[in-house]
Design an enzyme around this catalytic site. Structure first.
Site, PDB file in Angstrom:
ATOM      1  CG  HIS A  17      -3.096  -1.019  -6.632  1.00 36.36           C
ATOM      2  ND1 HIS A  17      -3.437  -0.336  -5.491  1.00 36.36           N
ATOM      3  CD2 HIS A  17      -3.009  -2.322  -6.254  1.00 36.36           C
ATOM      4  CE1 HIS A  17      -3.566  -1.177  -4.479  1.00 36.36           C
ATOM      5  NE2 HIS A  17      -3.294  -2.397  -4.919  1.00 36.36           N
TER       6      HIS A  17
ATOM      7  CD  GLU B  45      -3.037   3.087  -5.269  1.00 44.37           C
ATOM      8  OE1 GLU B  45      -4.043   2.399  -5.522  1.00 44.37           O
ATOM      9  OE2 GLU B  45      -1.968   2.616  -4.872  1.00 44.37           O
TER      10      GLU B  45
ATOM     11  NE  ARG C  23      -4.232  -1.547   0.161  1.00 40.68           N
ATOM     12  CZ  ARG C  23      -4.337  -2.643  -0.584  1.00 40.68           C
ATOM     13  NH1 ARG C  23      -3.373  -2.976  -1.407  1.00 40.68           N
ATOM     14  NH2 ARG C  23      -5.429  -3.392  -0.520  1.00 40.68           N
TER      15      ARG C  23
HETATM   16  C1  DGY Z   1      -5.225  -6.386  -2.652  1.00 43.75           C
HETATM   17  O1  DGY Z   1      -5.765  -7.479  -2.911  1.00 43.75           O
HETATM   18  O2  DGY Z   1      -5.198  -5.912  -1.525  1.00 43.75           O
HETATM   19  C2  DGY Z   1      -4.553  -5.702  -3.783  1.00 43.75           C
HETATM   20  O3  DGY Z   1      -3.997  -4.523  -3.475  1.00 43.75           O
HETATM   21  C3  DGY Z   1      -5.407  -5.717  -5.017  1.00 43.75           C
HETATM   22  O4  DGY Z   1      -5.181  -6.999  -5.479  1.00 43.75           O
END
Ligand code: DGY
Length: 324
Positions: free
Chosen positions: A290, A271, A242
């Site tokens: 992402h 984002e 993240r």
């Molecule tokens: C998640 O699954 O948390 C990702 O960031 C998206 O696949």
């Protein structure tokens, strides 16, 4: 006898058809029928008033306000392994089950993490742009030279399932693996030879620092100016977890100053980002929108798991992958 109404589910985005079909077999459905645009907040606040289940993505903030607007809600199935978009405390207080999609995306996200390591180290994007700009006039002894990956030291911050899958890949590249976690991972110390390090030692020793920790109040801005200053000048930072785990301005300064070699970023503090984002322009950054789990098979598996969680809970069964 009063008629029995099927449970009602709202799906916050266009998702793979098999998951919609699964839900349609068991529930009454409403959905935001757009793949590229997130459901507007006011639409969601209205739609949620009389639904029993909600299928969200990481773009939806499931907070107190939203939960309070949903008196019938029994389950929120997040189509992501991360659930930092959800106020767990507020959900728990209201007795709403929260589920995520672990396991099904582990290998796909590990692939992308490794792809970023290779791409930044070997300057793959720069080399492609060089060729597209007709700059390739002759083979050059030191032209576009990067760093080796084979035999180097990988440092994983947050050794969970995806971290383990990255560490397995690293074995094939003859790499040594260091990790930093809240808890020791003795099984992986034994099977993969992963070595536990303090955050400071890991940052000082690793050639590749991969951030794979979930975003929590404890990991917010875990990597800032001080941490970046501990890294080797030849080190590469990879973030596929993240964005807010890394303080972006500090990273920008470290990259511009040549304090570290480069960065591979699949996630950002706010984002989406576009071409105006300062990090996106740097030649030593590979920036992605992402896409860690973005293979067709994995995104379908994530949607199916989220749908299966909804069906289970709405039929009075235990969810397959509850968050708590
Ligand atoms: C998640 O699954 O948390 C990702 O960031 C998206 O696949």
């Amino acid at each position: 006898m009063a008629p029995v109404h099927p449970s009602k589910v709202y799906i916050c985005r266009q998702i793979p058809t098999p998951a919609v079909q699964l839900l349609a077999n068991h529930c009454e459905l409403a959905l935001w029928d757009n793949a590229e645009v997130a459901v507007p907040r006011e639409v969601l606040l209205h739609e949620i008033e009389n639904v029993d289940g909600l299928l969200t993505l990481l773009t939806e903030s499931v907070d107190r306000e939203l939960l309070a607007a949903a008196p019938r809600l029994k389950i929120v199935a997040n189509m992501a392994v991360g659930y930092d978009n959800i106020d767990l405390q507020a959900a728990q207080e209201r007795g709403v089950v929260i589920t995520n999609t672990p396991n099904v995306l582990t290998e796909t996200t590990a692939d992308l993490t490794f792809a970023l390591m290779l791409t930044v180290a070997r300057r793959v994007v720069e080399a492609t742009e060089y060729l597209r700009a007709d700059q390739w006039h002759t083979w050059s002894p030191m032209g576009l030279t990067g760093l080796d990956v084979y035999g180097k030291t990988l440092g994983i911050i947050g050794l969970g399932k995806i971290g383990e899958a990255v560490a397995r890949r690293a074995q094939g590249f003859g790499m040594s693996v260091l990790y930093h976690n809240r808890h020791r991972h003795t099984r992986l110390e034994e099977t993969l030879g992963a070595v536990y390090k303090s955050l400071e030692d890991l940052l000082q020793e690793a050639d590749f620092v991969c951030i794979l920790t979930p975003l929590t109040p404890d990991t917010h801005h875990l990597i800032g100016t001080r941490e970046l200053s501990l890294m080797k000048q030849t080190a590469i930072l990879i973030n596929t977890s993240r964005g807010p785990v890394v303080e972006e301005h500090a990273l920008y300064q470290a990259l511009v100053a040549g304090q570290i070699f480069g960065a591979g970023l699949d996630v950002f503090e706010q984002e989406p980002v576009g071409s105006e984002h300062p990090l996106v322009h740097l030649p030593n950054v590979v920036a992605l929108p992402h896409i860690g789990s973005a293979s067709m098979a994995t995104r379908t598996a994530m949607a199916m798991l989220a749908a299966s969680n909804l069906v289970a809970v709405l039929q009075g069964q235990r969810p397959l992958t509850p968050v708590y």
